[in-house]
Design a protein around this motif. Structure first.
Motif, PDB file in Angstrom:
ATOM      1  N   PHE A 181       0.764  -1.038   0.190  1.00 50.81           N
ATOM      2  CA  PHE A 181      -0.046   0.217  -0.070  1.00 50.81           C
ATOM      3  C   PHE A 181       1.026   1.314  -0.132  1.00 50.81           C
ATOM      4  O   PHE A 181       2.109   1.091   0.463  1.00 50.81           O
ATOM      5  CB  PHE A 181      -0.969   0.103   1.283  1.00 50.81           C
ATOM      6  N   THR A 182       0.224   2.003  -0.519  1.00 52.20           N
ATOM      7  CA  THR A 182       0.703   3.621  -0.279  1.00 52.20           C
ATOM      8  C   THR A 182      -0.033   4.594   0.345  1.00 52.20           C
ATOM      9  O   THR A 182      -1.218   4.673  -0.297  1.00 52.20           O
ATOM     10  CB  THR A 182       1.345   4.295  -1.905  1.00 52.20           C
ATOM     11  N   SER A 183       0.267   5.272   1.542  1.00 49.41           N
ATOM     12  CA  SER A 183      -0.559   6.162   1.911  1.00 49.41           C
ATOM     13  C   SER A 183       0.338   7.336   1.718  1.00 49.41           C
ATOM     14  O   SER A 183       1.559   7.540   1.320  1.00 49.41           O
ATOM     15  CB  SER A 183      -0.595   5.903   3.304  1.00 49.41           C
ATOM     16  N   LYS A 184      -0.583   8.788   2.137  1.00 52.13           N
ATOM     17  CA  LYS A 184       0.312  10.196   2.128  1.00 52.13           C
ATOM     18  C   LYS A 184       0.355  10.700   3.574  1.00 52.13           C
ATOM     19  O   LYS A 184      -0.823  10.696   3.915  1.00 52.13           O
ATOM     20  CB  LYS A 184      -0.251  10.755   0.942  1.00 52.13           C
ATOM     21  N   GLN A 185       1.320  10.891   3.840  1.00 51.27           N
ATOM     22  CA  GLN A 185       1.357  11.809   5.135  1.00 51.27           C
ATOM     23  C   GLN A 185       1.835  13.019   5.144  1.00 51.27           C
ATOM     24  O   GLN A 185       2.970  12.975   4.614  1.00 51.27           O
ATOM     25  CB  GLN A 185       2.176  11.139   6.356  1.00 51.27           C
ATOM     26  N   MET A 186       1.190  14.201   5.211  1.00 56.87           N
ATOM     27  CA  MET A 186       1.662  15.554   4.768  1.00 56.87           C
ATOM     28  C   MET A 186       1.910  15.653   3.409  1.00 56.87           C
ATOM     29  O   MET A 186       2.853  16.426   3.241  1.00 56.87           O
ATOM     30  CB  MET A 186       2.773  16.048   5.571  1.00 56.87           C
ATOM     31  N   GLY A 187       1.158  14.800   2.578  1.00 58.45           N
ATOM     32  CA  GLY A 187       1.501  15.057   1.071  1.00 58.45           C
ATOM     33  C   GLY A 187       2.515  14.333   0.728  1.00 58.45           C
ATOM     34  O   GLY A 187       2.804  13.983  -0.569  1.00 58.45           O
ATOM     35  N   VAL A 188       3.071  13.470   1.456  1.00 58.00           N
ATOM     36  CA  VAL A 188       4.503  12.755   1.293  1.00 58.00           C
ATOM     37  C   VAL A 188       4.019  11.211   1.110  1.00 58.00           C
ATOM     38  O   VAL A 188       3.458  10.722   2.117  1.00 58.00           O
ATOM     39  CB  VAL A 188       5.482  12.735   2.154  1.00 58.00           C
ATOM     40  N   PRO A 189       4.261  10.492  -0.132  1.00 55.43           N
ATOM     41  CA  PRO A 189       3.723   8.892  -0.021  1.00 55.43           C
ATOM     42  C   PRO A 189       4.829   8.190   0.845  1.00 55.43           C
ATOM     43  O   PRO A 189       6.117   8.623   0.857  1.00 55.43           O
ATOM     44  CB  PRO A 189       4.261   8.909  -1.512  1.00 55.43           C
ATOM     45  N   VAL A 190       4.109   7.273   1.497  1.00 56.57           N
ATOM     46  CA  VAL A 190       4.824   6.411   2.550  1.00 56.57           C
ATOM     47  C   VAL A 190       4.413   4.917   1.973  1.00 56.57           C
ATOM     48  O   VAL A 190       3.191   4.690   1.967  1.00 56.57           O
ATOM     49  CB  VAL A 190       4.339   6.778   3.690  1.00 56.57           C
ATOM     50  N   ASP A 191       5.293   4.177   1.788  1.00 53.94           N
ATOM     51  CA  ASP A 191       4.966   2.801   1.209  1.00 53.94           C
ATOM     52  C   ASP A 191       5.104   1.794   2.530  1.00 53.94           C
ATOM     53  O   ASP A 191       5.871   1.991   3.351  1.00 53.94           O
ATOM     54  CB  ASP A 191       6.176   2.351   0.225  1.00 53.94           C
ATOM     55  N   GLY A 192       4.128   0.751   2.369  1.00 54.55           N
ATOM     56  CA  GLY A 192       4.089  -0.149   3.437  1.00 54.55           C
ATOM     57  C   GLY A 192       3.685  -1.490   2.721  1.00 54.55           C
ATOM     58  O   GLY A 192       3.353  -1.611   1.579  1.00 54.55           O
ATOM     59  N   LEU A 193       3.657  -2.434   3.395  1.00 56.17           N
ATOM     60  CA  LEU A 193       3.053  -3.835   3.072  1.00 56.17           C
ATOM     61  C   LEU A 193       2.694  -4.806   4.119  1.00 56.17           C
ATOM     62  O   LEU A 193       2.793  -4.455   5.237  1.00 56.17           O
ATOM     63  CB  LEU A 193       4.223  -4.617   2.198  1.00 56.17           C
TER      64      LEU A 193
END
Length: 192
Positions: A38-50
């Motif tokens: 998954f990719t979420s955005k925190q303060m507009g910055v993409p953050v990847d995870g799984l």
């Protein structure tokens, strides 16, 4: 006679391709070769995870996509959100609340072909006791004997109560989370 040969060759090739598509019913998900990211955005910055642990039941014959079905169960505690602190935070009560809701579940309700090796699966996603409809486009291709499914969809976290309290501010953590899946499946064992 010369014009007949190319036509005959094309007909034979079409028959072979059709026969191969009818011969495979992919039922055995190879989780060690598959991934759920998954990719979420925190303060507009993409953050990847799984998610490191999930299981799936699958029945997919590319010649008969309307008969396909899948059930996916995700071990929410297996999340890798990028850091130890983030991992500890997101399993807590305000996010996934894994003590009360240890798994997320997707159950398909329909699969349809949309052309060119592309398909769409519709179904019900349940997270934290909330169930919502999801539609996920995906592609399918054969890789040797195995089938490879690649797709994704956008999940709106607030629909499921993921990120309550101060985390419900979608300007800090975006509501939309891009889910991506890569599933490798082996064909059903040959009937004896």
């Amino acid at each position: 006679m010369k014009t007949l040969r190319p036509t005959l060759i094309l007909a034979l090739l079409a028959g072979l391709t059709t026969g191969a598509a009818h011969a495979a019913d992919f039922t055995q998900v190879l989780t060690d070769k598959s991934s759920l990211a998954f990719t979420s955005k925190q303060m507009g910055v993409p953050v990847d995870g799984l998610f490191r642990k999930f299981s799936a039941q699958l029945a997919f014959d590319p010649a008969k996509p309307a008969t396909a079905s899948t059930v996916l169960e995700i071990d929410l505690a297996s999340i890798d959100a990028g850091s130890k602190d983030a991992n500890e935070e997101v399993v807590g009560k305000q996010w996934f609340n894994v003590k009360a809701f240890p798994t997320a579940r997707f159950v398909s309700t329909a699969v349809k072909a949309v052309g060119g090796g592309r398909y769409e699966v519709s179904g019900k996603m349940t997270i934290k006791g909330q169930t919502h409809d999801v539609v996920a486009p995906f592609t399918f291709r054969q890789d040797g004997a195995n089938g490879v499914f690649d797709g994704g969809f956008v999940l709106k976290r607030m629909d499921f109560g993921i990120g309550e309290g101060p985390w419900s501010d979608v300007s800090a953590v975006a509501n939309e989370i891009q889910i991506k899946f890569h599933v490798v499946a082996a064909p059903a064992p040959a009937k004896k």
